[in-house]
Scaffold this active site. Structure first.
Site, PDB file in Angstrom:
ATOM      1  CE  LYS A  21      -2.874   0.710   3.667  1.00 21.74           C
ATOM      2  NZ  LYS A  21      -2.845   2.113   4.114  1.00 21.74           N
ATOM      3  CB  SER A  22       3.799   2.323   2.008  1.00 17.01           C
ATOM      4  OG  SER A  22       3.216   2.328   3.281  1.00 17.01           O
ATOM      5  N   GLY A  93      -4.752   8.098   5.361  1.00 17.48           N
ATOM      6  CA  GLY A  93      -3.823   9.074   5.938  1.00 17.48           C
ATOM      7  C   GLY A  93      -2.661   9.360   4.996  1.00 17.48           C
ATOM      8  NE  ARG A 121      -5.219   8.358  10.860  1.00 11.27           N
ATOM      9  CZ  ARG A 121      -4.685   7.533   9.972  1.00 11.27           C
ATOM     10  NH1 ARG A 121      -5.439   7.040   8.993  1.00 11.27           N
ATOM     11  NH2 ARG A 121      -3.423   7.192  10.050  1.00 11.27           N
ATOM     12  CB  SER A 166       4.848  10.429  11.053  1.00 11.32           C
ATOM     13  OG  SER A 166       4.058  10.495   9.900  1.00 11.32           O
ATOM     14  CG  ASP A 313       0.956   0.217   9.365  1.00 15.06           C
ATOM     15  OD1 ASP A 313       0.546   1.062  10.194  1.00 15.06           O
ATOM     16  OD2 ASP A 313       1.289   0.514   8.204  1.00 15.06           O
TER      17      ASP A 313
END
Ligand code: S3P
Length: 426
Positions: A21-22, A93, A121, A166, A313
């Protein structure tokens, strides 16, 4: 939708899972930003990556999906059109935060919105450094979505120390910096996932305590071909299932083995898991290989604070592994879990309490002990895909199975979760 799961005995065979996904988000964004045609193979089929595609389509980019691949006709430096509607990042996000860095440098106004969960968020973490670069925003007091990004910003370079673990914040700044002539730098002391720097070919200098990443116009993306490795985060649900069932052996092909993502394999191996990787190679500047996993007897270990950003995750499914391992499962120093698709500390503790277990909830973690007493659990997904999948796996291990409320959110990262389970359940 409530989904019911029954106990299964073993899993065996081979799996091909959807693209990471990233990496998929970034492949779509960088292809959209590059001038001309890029081709992306094994793109994630989840709703989150579709949100990124949707946003760039609204900015004038043509994206054609053909099976597992996509062809993107990118616009090139600052050739995008002003979107006629707000850009809807849905539940994602990564879309909201990374696209904010990109939009901050465009010469038109835009607004980023999201669903109920994403609208709660934190966005201040990206707004603050982008403001330091000269970007102008209009937002509410809590600095959450909707976020209006005002036009006309000629961004200044920045040297920024990442205050929070992050990769999304790091990437938003590095993407904004691609629009400046002079060089910017971001110092990352947490060693967060490094797909942005790898995929853009950014200059990185490393010391033992931090990484310094440089970005400027020189690194603006070019049209190219991407192969997206299969998602290690998605794979970890199947890995834990195979470990905890008897007589199981599973091969998961072409999985991304980026060092900033394989903390879950390291922790599980320390817990006693029989996991091997083979056929290791590089693809699109990312390490990749096949994972072979066999039934194992696990024991709980102390999880080091340093590895938390690397497994953030995977903590939901790791806690399921911990439940069946010798000793008690405990996670600490993981406050970031409260800012995910749901407050994952709260979601996990709620579902463990549902089983009749003793749960000790803290601000930045929790521990679980005791015996399962509820034989008919109905777990809550809290509209969080990783919570839904973690408790689906748990239900497959319980004598009388279990149910998941609002199961449909699994489509955020893996719409074919059920058919993949069927494929390996002999
Ligand atoms: C992501 C970074 C992480 C991770 C998320 C994907 C990314 O979020 O939890 O699922 O693609 O950069 P944070 O940056 O909020 O830690």
């Amino acid at each position: 939708m409530i989904k019911e799961f029954y106990k299964i005995e073993s899993v065996n065979g081979e799996l091909n899972l959807p693209g990471d996904k990233s990496i998929s988000h970034r492949a779509v964004m960088f292809s959209a930003m590059a001038k001309g045609i890029s081709r992306i193979e094994n793109l994630s089929d989840g709703d989150d990556v579709n949100s990124t595609i949707f946003c760039f389509e609204k900015l004038g980019v043509e994206v054609e999906r053909v099976g597992k691949s996509a062809i993107v006709n990118g616009k090139g430096f600052k050739n995008f059109s002003k979107p006629a509607v707000p850009l809807d990042a849905g539940n994602s996000g990564t879309t909201a935060r990374l696209i904010s860095g990109f939009l901050a440098a465009q010469n038109f106004e835009s607004t980023v919105i999201g669903d109920q969960s994403l609208s709660k968020r934190p966005m201040a973490r990206v707004i603050q450094p982008l403001r330091l670069m000269g970007a102008k925003f209009e937002t509410n007091q809590q600095e959450t979505l909707p976020l209006k990004i005002l036009s006309g910003a000629n961004l200044n370079p920045i040297n920024y120390n990442l205050p929070v673990a992050s990769a999304q914040v790091k990437s938003a700044i590095l993407i904004a910096a691609l629009h400046c002539d002079e060089i910017s730098s971001v110092r990352d002391t947490f060693f967060t996932r490094d797909h942005t720097e790898r995929m853009l070919g950014l200059k990185v200098s490393n010391d033992s305590n931090s990484k310094l990443i440089y970005s400027s116009k020189e690194f603006y993306p070019r049209a190219q071909e991407y192969f997206v490795p299969s998602d290690i985060s998605t794979a970890s649900f199947f890995i834990v299932l195979a470990l905890l069932l008897k007589s199981s052996e599973l091969k998961i092909k072409n999985v991304g083995l980026n060092p900033s993502r394989i903390g879950i394999l390291k922790v599980l191996k320390e817990m006693g898991a029989d996991i091997k990787s083979e056929n290791e190679r590089e693809s699109s500047n990312e390490p990749i290989g096949d994972i072979v996993v066999k039934s194992s007897q696990l024991k709980n270990i102390e999880i080091d604070e340093q590895i938390i950003p690397n497994i953030i995750d995977e903590i939901p499914i790791l806690s399921i592994a911990g439940l069946f391992a010798e000793g008690n499962f405990k996670i600490s120093n993981a406050k970031e879990l409260r800012t995910k698709e749901s407050d994952r500390i709260k979601s996990l503790c709620f579902n463990f309490r549902m089983l009749g277990l003793n749960v000790d909830e803290e601000e930045s973690g929790f521990s679980v002990s005791g015996e399962i007493t509820n034989r008919n659990p109905v777990f809550e997904s809290f509209d969080d895909h990783r919570i839904a999948m973690a408790f689906s796996i748990l239900s497959l291990l319980l004598k009388d199975g279990g149910k998941i409320n609002k199961f449909e959110c699994v489509s955020i990262s893996n719409p074919n979760f059920i058919s993949q389970l069927k494929q390996i359940n002999g």
